[in-house]
Design a protein around this motif. Sequence first.
Motif, PDB file in Angstrom:
ATOM      1  N   UNK A  33      15.953  19.476  65.413  1.00  0.00           N
ATOM      2  CA  UNK A  33      16.804  20.446  64.727  1.00  0.00           C
ATOM      3  C   UNK A  33      16.071  21.083  63.545  1.00  0.00           C
ATOM      4  N   UNK A  34      15.383  20.250  62.752  1.00  0.00           N
ATOM      5  CA  UNK A  34      14.648  20.769  61.595  1.00  0.00           C
ATOM      6  C   UNK A  34      13.482  21.638  62.020  1.00  0.00           C
ATOM      7  N   UNK A  35      12.760  21.190  63.041  1.00  0.00           N
ATOM      8  CA  UNK A  35      11.531  21.880  63.444  1.00  0.00           C
ATOM      9  C   UNK A  35      11.807  23.215  64.115  1.00  0.00           C
ATOM     10  N   UNK A  36      12.853  23.274  64.938  1.00  0.00           N
ATOM     11  CA  UNK A  36      13.074  24.454  65.772  1.00  0.00           C
ATOM     12  C   UNK A  36      14.081  25.445  65.208  1.00  0.00           C
ATOM     13  N   UNK A  37      14.971  24.994  64.347  1.00  0.00           N
ATOM     14  CA  UNK A  37      16.034  25.884  63.898  1.00  0.00           C
ATOM     15  C   UNK A  37      15.513  26.960  62.958  1.00  0.00           C
ATOM     16  N   UNK A  38      16.079  28.155  63.098  1.00  0.00           N
ATOM     17  CA  UNK A  38      15.808  29.263  62.185  1.00  0.00           C
ATOM     18  C   UNK A  38      17.162  29.687  61.612  1.00  0.00           C
TER      19      UNK A  38
ATOM     20  N   UNK B 118      -4.507  19.174  54.801  1.00  0.00           N
ATOM     21  CA  UNK B 118      -3.119  19.219  55.251  1.00  0.00           C
ATOM     22  C   UNK B 118      -2.791  17.998  56.099  1.00  0.00           C
ATOM     23  N   UNK B 119      -3.694  17.637  56.990  1.00  0.00           N
ATOM     24  CA  UNK B 119      -3.490  16.434  57.810  1.00  0.00           C
ATOM     25  C   UNK B 119      -3.390  15.202  56.926  1.00  0.00           C
ATOM     26  N   UNK B 120      -4.298  15.064  55.966  1.00  0.00           N
ATOM     27  CA  UNK B 120      -4.268  13.914  55.054  1.00  0.00           C
ATOM     28  C   UNK B 120      -2.932  13.852  54.322  1.00  0.00           C
ATOM     29  N   UNK B 121      -2.504  14.977  53.767  1.00  0.00           N
ATOM     30  CA  UNK B 121      -1.269  14.998  52.992  1.00  0.00           C
ATOM     31  C   UNK B 121      -0.047  14.641  53.814  1.00  0.00           C
TER      32      UNK B 121
ATOM     33  N   UNK C 208      10.300  16.449  60.566  1.00  0.00           N
ATOM     34  CA  UNK C 208      10.298  17.834  61.019  1.00  0.00           C
ATOM     35  C   UNK C 208       9.593  18.751  60.039  1.00  0.00           C
ATOM     36  N   UNK C 209       9.829  18.526  58.745  1.00  0.00           N
ATOM     37  CA  UNK C 209       9.154  19.334  57.720  1.00  0.00           C
ATOM     38  C   UNK C 209       7.647  19.103  57.758  1.00  0.00           C
ATOM     39  N   UNK C 210       7.248  17.844  57.940  1.00  0.00           N
ATOM     40  CA  UNK C 210       5.821  17.557  58.034  1.00  0.00           C
ATOM     41  C   UNK C 210       5.191  18.235  59.239  1.00  0.00           C
ATOM     42  N   UNK C 211       5.899  18.210  60.360  1.00  0.00           N
ATOM     43  CA  UNK C 211       5.394  18.883  61.568  1.00  0.00           C
ATOM     44  C   UNK C 211       5.297  20.386  61.352  1.00  0.00           C
ATOM     45  N   UNK C 212       6.288  20.939  60.670  1.00  0.00           N
ATOM     46  CA  UNK C 212       6.253  22.367  60.376  1.00  0.00           C
ATOM     47  C   UNK C 212       5.046  22.714  59.512  1.00  0.00           C
ATOM     48  N   UNK C 213       4.742  21.856  58.549  1.00  0.00           N
ATOM     49  CA  UNK C 213       3.581  22.111  57.690  1.00  0.00           C
ATOM     50  C   UNK C 213       2.291  22.131  58.510  1.00  0.00           C
ATOM     51  N   UNK C 214       2.157  21.175  59.430  1.00  0.00           N
ATOM     52  CA  UNK C 214       0.957  21.115  60.256  1.00  0.00           C
ATOM     53  C   UNK C 214       0.819  22.336  61.159  1.00  0.00           C
ATOM     54  N   UNK C 215       1.874  22.630  61.887  1.00  0.00           N
ATOM     55  CA  UNK C 215       1.822  23.748  62.841  1.00  0.00           C
ATOM     56  C   UNK C 215       1.649  25.074  62.109  1.00  0.00           C
TER      57      UNK C 215
END
Length: 363
Positions: A16-21, A336-339, A254-261
Amino acid sequence: MHSSTAPTTIRSEWRREFLSVLPHNRAHAGAIRAAIAVVLPIAILSLTGHPTLTLYATFGAMAGVFGRHSTYAARWRLQTAAGLALTTAVVVGTLVGVVAPASFLAVAAIAVLSVAGLLLSRRIGLLPVPSLFLVFATGSTSAFAHAPADLIWAAVLPLGAATFAVLLGQVGRILPSLRDSAATSTPAKHGLRPAVPFRDILGAPGVRRDIVRYLVGPLAAGALATAVGIGHPYWAAVAATVPLSGATLGAQLGRGSQRLVGTILGVALAALLLSFDPPLVWLIVIVAAAQLWAELFILRNYALATVGVTPLALVMVHLASPLPLAELVSDRLVETVIGVVVAVVVLVATPAHPRREPRLAPQ
């Protein structure tokens, strides 16, 4: 929550966090104000032959990011507080740069400002939590050596840029035709709130856990990147603060994944744009477009926002202290990966209470 359902719930919250706009909700009004507030000081300093000073002013201008859905009175208060906090962060970072640039002292300063951002958010309802901005400001300015005289610029430029951003946020009071609906409406959740006493803040459920997270996350990420010798350790610290603001573990992941992508896509875009070695005027155009894009999506989908944030950050660094493009890009990706990895470890090691805690409405 039953252990067998926990992974399913986390996956659902992550998705939900990763995909929602989230809906547009007149995002363009605040985005245009924030873009003008950031780009104008950069343009003036760059075009007058002072690109190395742009870093100081840029962070003060970021006061315009806050209070976009608030009444004018509340926006004034929130943006003023943010501007003073950001100016303080720039001064602290510059002072560290005078004493011991790119050192573990810088990492310690970053961690302290991260916690200060959390407490400021809890005290006056400042959202997004300004820790990320304060970490970025302190880390960027502490990353290279300064002369003592630079402390004057470190105080004057961000304070001046923040003042411009605050006044820009009030322009609808003077010009009714530019007045946005969010500022003219007066729902209680967007109005002026009384400051919460620090005693109540520290006594609230989960706040001490959050303080630990906001302290340890950027501290560990920044220290690790510094120890390894990566060129911009504060980028790791910034990335480590991003997942901390989620309401649940799934949302935080989800926020972490968003930061990476978002960083991967943003780095690719920045590398493409900078590979043409664009002249100064076009760099300013890139900053304007990136800032506008980031602000259009910052409260709606963080991955999309990061696609704009990343070129913006890389161009800012390029203007202030030019580096080889390959080094700039690789540093951004690795840190970014480290963080994000450090943040996930910290989140898992400090589990939240099963009962969800209330969240403040976006300002």
